[in-house]
Design an enzyme around this catalytic site. Structure first.
Site, PDB file in Angstrom:
ATOM      1  N   GLU A  34      -3.205   9.061  16.773  1.00  0.00           N
ATOM      2  CA  GLU A  34      -4.620   8.872  16.731  1.00  0.00           C
ATOM      3  C   GLU A  34      -5.111   8.597  18.106  1.00  0.00           C
ATOM      4  O   GLU A  34      -6.553   8.426  18.253  1.00  0.00           O
ATOM      5  CB  GLU A  34      -4.877   7.797  15.768  1.00  0.00           C
ATOM      6  CG  GLU A  34      -4.420   8.079  14.441  1.00  0.00           C
ATOM      7  CD  GLU A  34      -4.904   7.261  13.527  1.00  0.00           C
ATOM      8  OE1 GLU A  34      -5.243   5.792  13.955  1.00  0.00           O
ATOM      9  OE2 GLU A  34      -4.611   7.353  12.405  1.00  0.00           O
ATOM     10  N   ASN A  64       0.823  -1.146  -0.074  1.00  0.00           N
ATOM     11  CA  ASN A  64      -0.169  -0.088  -0.067  1.00  0.00           C
ATOM     12  C   ASN A  64       0.899   1.184   0.224  1.00  0.00           C
ATOM     13  O   ASN A  64       1.825   1.364   0.855  1.00  0.00           O
ATOM     14  CB  ASN A  64      -0.983   0.046   1.267  1.00  0.00           C
ATOM     15  CG  ASN A  64      -1.808   1.290   1.259  1.00  0.00           C
ATOM     16  OD1 ASN A  64      -2.291   1.882   0.375  1.00  0.00           O
ATOM     17  ND2 ASN A  64      -1.755   1.787   2.700  1.00  0.00           N
TER      18      ASN A  64
END
Length: 106
Positions: A81, A46
């Site tokens: 996060e 990815n």
């Protein structure tokens, strides 16, 4: 295999910020319950990090696993996060774990 790859990437895109899932959960959601290594191979390639947040996919034991931008970067992104990460594993894994929900009527 192409459909599997598309499915893995689409599912990974659904993992919300501040949550993690496992390679095993992701392989099951993609319809191939024993293909967690194949999931890891798809995510290793990815390059679309913003839309496909593969840093949110971890090992079933809560350890971070690999990341194509480096494990330190994976740890940093998860911490940013709000995911609590210990030295080697996610803290309170069950609290942070994301399971995919499907509409059974489709």
């Amino acid at each position: 295999m192409r459909d599997f790859k598309k499915s893995v990437l689409a599912l990974t895109a659904r993992i919300p910020s501040g949550r993690v899932t496992t390679y095993k959960i992701l392989s099951h959601a993609a319809g191939h319950s024993g293909a967690w290594r194949a999931v890891a191979n798809v995510l290793a390639k990815n390059k679309n990090y913003k839309e496909i947040p593969c840093h949110r996919v971890i090992k079933s034991d809560g350890s971070l696993g690999e990341y194509n931008r480096g494990v330190k970067k994976k740890r940093k992104l998860l911490l940013e996060e709000g995911v609590r990460v210990g030295k080697k594993k996610i803290v309170e894994l069950e609290r942070n774990l994301y399971y995919f929900k499907f509409n059974k009527n489709k």
